[in-house]
Structures are given as C-alpha cells and as structure tokens.
Design an enzyme around this catalytic site. Structure first.
Site, PDB file in Angstrom:
ATOM      1  N   VAL A 182       0.814  -1.225   0.000  1.00 57.83           N
ATOM      2  CA  VAL A 182       0.000   0.000   0.000  1.00 57.83           C
ATOM      3  C   VAL A 182       0.847   1.275   0.000  1.00 57.83           C
ATOM      4  O   VAL A 182       0.311   2.356  -0.220  1.00 57.83           O
ATOM      5  CB  VAL A 182      -0.996   0.076   1.192  1.00 57.83           C
ATOM      6  N   LYS A 183       2.147   1.170   0.223  1.00 57.97           N
ATOM      7  CA  LYS A 183       2.987   2.361   0.358  1.00 57.97           C
ATOM      8  C   LYS A 183       3.449   2.870  -1.022  1.00 57.97           C
ATOM      9  O   LYS A 183       3.076   2.314  -2.040  1.00 57.97           O
ATOM     10  CB  LYS A 183       4.176   2.052   1.271  1.00 57.97           C
TER      11      LYS A 183
END
Ligand SMILES: *Cc1c(COP(=O)(O)O)cnc(C)c1O
Length: 394
Positions: free
Chosen positions: A192-193
């Site tokens: 998700v980063k």
C-alpha cells in the site's frame, strides 16, 4: 487487466483505498534476480540501498525486511532500552509504538494537531520526563511533521529524533527531503505504500555509526558481514549483541530498484489526484480534507477527510462501501487497542484531540494507478452525502 498494451496486475473491480502498481519491467527485474544466482545478501541489496540514498539525498541507507523491522532497528540504534520512554503520536499504525516495546522501552503517547493529525510539538514538550530518550514522529498521510519545532524540542532535552516516514517517501519540508530531516528515518515498502518490495523497509541516516548499528542489528548482532570477511580474507566473526535476521533478499531489492525508478512519476500522480479532490471538496459541507501546510511537499500516501461526527462517519463509510469504494479509517489511537489498555493501563482521555478526530476521519482511495474516472466516481459518491449535515470544523 490490460491498459493499452501495458499489463498491470490487479485483482479487484472495486476501488480500494490503496493498491500497488506492478508492471512487466518489475516482473523481469525479479526474474533477473532469480536467474543471477544471488538470492540474498547479494549485489541487488547494495544497488537498492545506493539508489535509495541517491533518491532521498541521504548519506546512508540500510535495507531491512519490513517497515516494522526498520522501526525496531532505528529505536535500538538510538540506544533505547529498558526504562526509557519514547514519545509517539497517539494516531499512527500500531507498529510505531510496538517498536519501543520491542526495545524494552515505554511508548508515551502525545496528542496531534486536529487539522493535520501530525504530532503537536507543544504536547510533546509537556510529556517529556527525565526518562525520555527519543521522539518518534510520524509523517501522517504523507505530510512531513514540523521538523524545525520537533528538532528544537529534541535538542533542548538531548533526545534523539526518529522519523517514521512510512507514509512520506518522496515528500519534503522547507525544501529538505524526507529521509534527511531527523537523526534516523524509517520507510516501508508494503504494497500500500509509495513503492513496494512485497514486504520491506529502509533506514536512512546521515550518521555513519548509526547506519552501522542498524546493519549489525539486522544481521544477528554480528560485527562483520560476509562482505567484510571476504575483503579481509578472514573466516572469523563475532556476535557482539543480540540482533535479528532483518535482511531483505535480492529478490525484494530487485523489485525495489525497478519500483524506485517510478517514484517521481507516482508522487506527481498522487499529488494530481489530491489536487482534484481538494478542488472538488472546496465548497463541500459534508467532507473536509485535512489541512496541507505551506512549506511542504505532501506525498499523499493517504487522502484523509473529516466529517462532522461519529454518526456521519458511520453513514459515510457505509455509503462508500455500498458504492464499491473501499474507504478506510487510519487509525484508532494506539493506546485504545485492547493490548495497550491491558499492558499500559491506558484509558480514554489520554489524548483528547486524537480521540475526537479519530471519530471523524475517513481515508478515500489514493494510489498512482487510479484512473481519472475512478477519482470522479469517488467525488460523485461523496457528493451524495447529506449536504445539510452539520459542517465539520475547518
Ligand atoms: C506501514 C507502516 C508501518 C509498518 O510497515 P511494515 O512494512 O508494514 O512493517 C509503520 N508505521 C507506519 C506509520 C506505517 O504506515
């Protein structure tokens, strides 16, 4: 999914709040590592660390197996041990505070600014005791904290300043890049980063000793790694402290090198999506985006809005989810998790602003692969929310 000849690997028709972008170049890079004969502790680890240092503009970068491992290494490298206190924001992912416990220290929760959810330097000052050893700041949502103010508090009380920059790769503060703003900085490469290595993390510092302590800690506490042993032609090694296996493999680093090349483009895309949201919600009564400070480049890991109250948040959450939009909430104040309430005997009321704001926040979809049509769909669905709802404070 095939978008104009370029294969993009995804697995959902709903709009998630975040999603990685992986292309054929990334796949080839990992295959190259598999074919190279080096699966771990090989040349791709060094190459990823060097490329990362160059991208961030820092002197030293050490790759580790997750953002959580990076936090553990950083807190350890600052010398935090049993009896030491480390000040952390109440609103963050649990790993921030957990890393202090891993070292035998005590996380002391400080309140955040209600408009940015960033650590409030004045509240930090109030929570300092003679046992305080470090401040662990979090660049919530991708916006750098006020590092001048935090640095001044740290210098005044002789504390280490650690930056949890798991949200803020690619951001900057007063023209200085995240990764160079604190004594030691931590990044995550969870999918998700901003960029992903599957799982992975990085620790950056301008201090060579600090970086060396992290290298040793990620490799069982062994003083010399195999590169140094080979160079000296000596077989012996010594474990001088208790460390861990927090190494990142060459397969992960191959993916990281390939992903890192796309970081500038992806940060621009995140900022363009944020501009569209900010514009669309400018005159909106029901949702109010968090404040973006002057003097920063925000890299928008998350796009967080506030609604009026807990009941409006529940309605908004349900409405987005029913419309195929997977909004999320980041985060419950850490000390309200059952573990912390049991372990530290924390009670509601410890950080009143964090508790109040927690009930109002919602993270809208934000990721570089998001199509313009999906951004407009989120804006339309937000527009369905009750326009006569009481206005959240701006
Ligand atoms: C993602 C994240 C972490 C942990 O990173 P992992 O790579 O998942 O271990 C720590 N702190 C914050 C603020 C994060 O968002």
């Amino acid at each position: 999914m095939n978008t104009g000849g370029k294969t993009v690997y995804v697995n959902s028709d709903r709009i998630p709040y975040a999603r990685q972008t992986v292309d054929d170049g990334d796949v080839e890079a990992v295959c190259g590592a598999l074919r190279s004969g080096w699966l771990t502790t090989g040349p791709r680890v060094t190459a990823f660390e060097e490329a990362f240092s160059a991208a961030v503009g820092c002197a030293h970068a050490v790759a580790v197996s997750s953002g959580t491992a990076a936090l553990h290494c950083a807190v350890h490298a600052c010398g935090v041990g049993p009896g030491d206190e480390v000040i952390v924001p109440a609103i963050t992912f649990v790993a921030t505070a957990n890393s202090v416990l891993y070292c035998g220290g005590k996380p002391v929760f400080a309140d955040v600014d209600p408009d940015t959810l960033l650590l409030n330097p004045e509240d930090v000052r109030r929570r300092i005791t003679k046992r305080t050893r470090a401040i662990l700041a979090v660049d919530y949502a991708g916006q750098p904290c006020d590092y001048d103010a935090l640095g001044a508090v740290a210098a005044e009380h002789d504390l280490s300043l650690i930056a949890d920059a798991c949200h803020s790769l690619g951001a900057s503060y007063k023209g200085r890049s995240v990764g160079t703003l604190a004594d030691i900085t931590v990044f995550s490469f969870h999918p998700v980063k901003h960029i992903t290595t599957g799982e992975g993390g990085m620790v950056t510092s301008s201090d060579a000793d600090m970086a060396q302590r992290v290298r040793r800690f990620r490799n069982h506490g062994i003083a010399r790694d195999h590169h140094e042993r080979r160079r000296s032609g000596d077989w012996s090694y010594q474990m001088v402290e208790l460390g861990f296996n927090y190494r990142l493999s060459d397969l992960n680093c191959a993916l990281g090198i390939s992903q890192l090349k796309k970081l500038p483009e992806w940060v621009s895309r995140r900022r363009a999506i944020a501009d569209r949201y900010l514009n669309a919600f400018q005159d909106c009564r029901s949702v109010v985006p968090l404040h973006v400070c002057r003097d920063v480049v925000h890299s928008f890991h998350l796009f967080v809005v506030k609604v009026a109250d807990e009941a409006s948040r529940a309605r908004a959450f349900a409405h987005f989810r029913q419309s195929g939009i997977d909004v999320n909430v980041h985060y419950l104040p850490v000390y309200l998790h059952p573990f912390y309430r049991r372990y530290q005997k924390t009670e509601p009321g410890l950080c009143p602003i964090s508790e109040a704001v927690y009930n109002q926040i919602l993270s809208l979809p934000m990721f570089p692969g998001m199509a313009n049509g999906d951004v407009e769909r989120v804006i339309r669905v937000a527009g369905d929310l009750d326009p006569r709802a009481p206005e959240p404070s701006r």
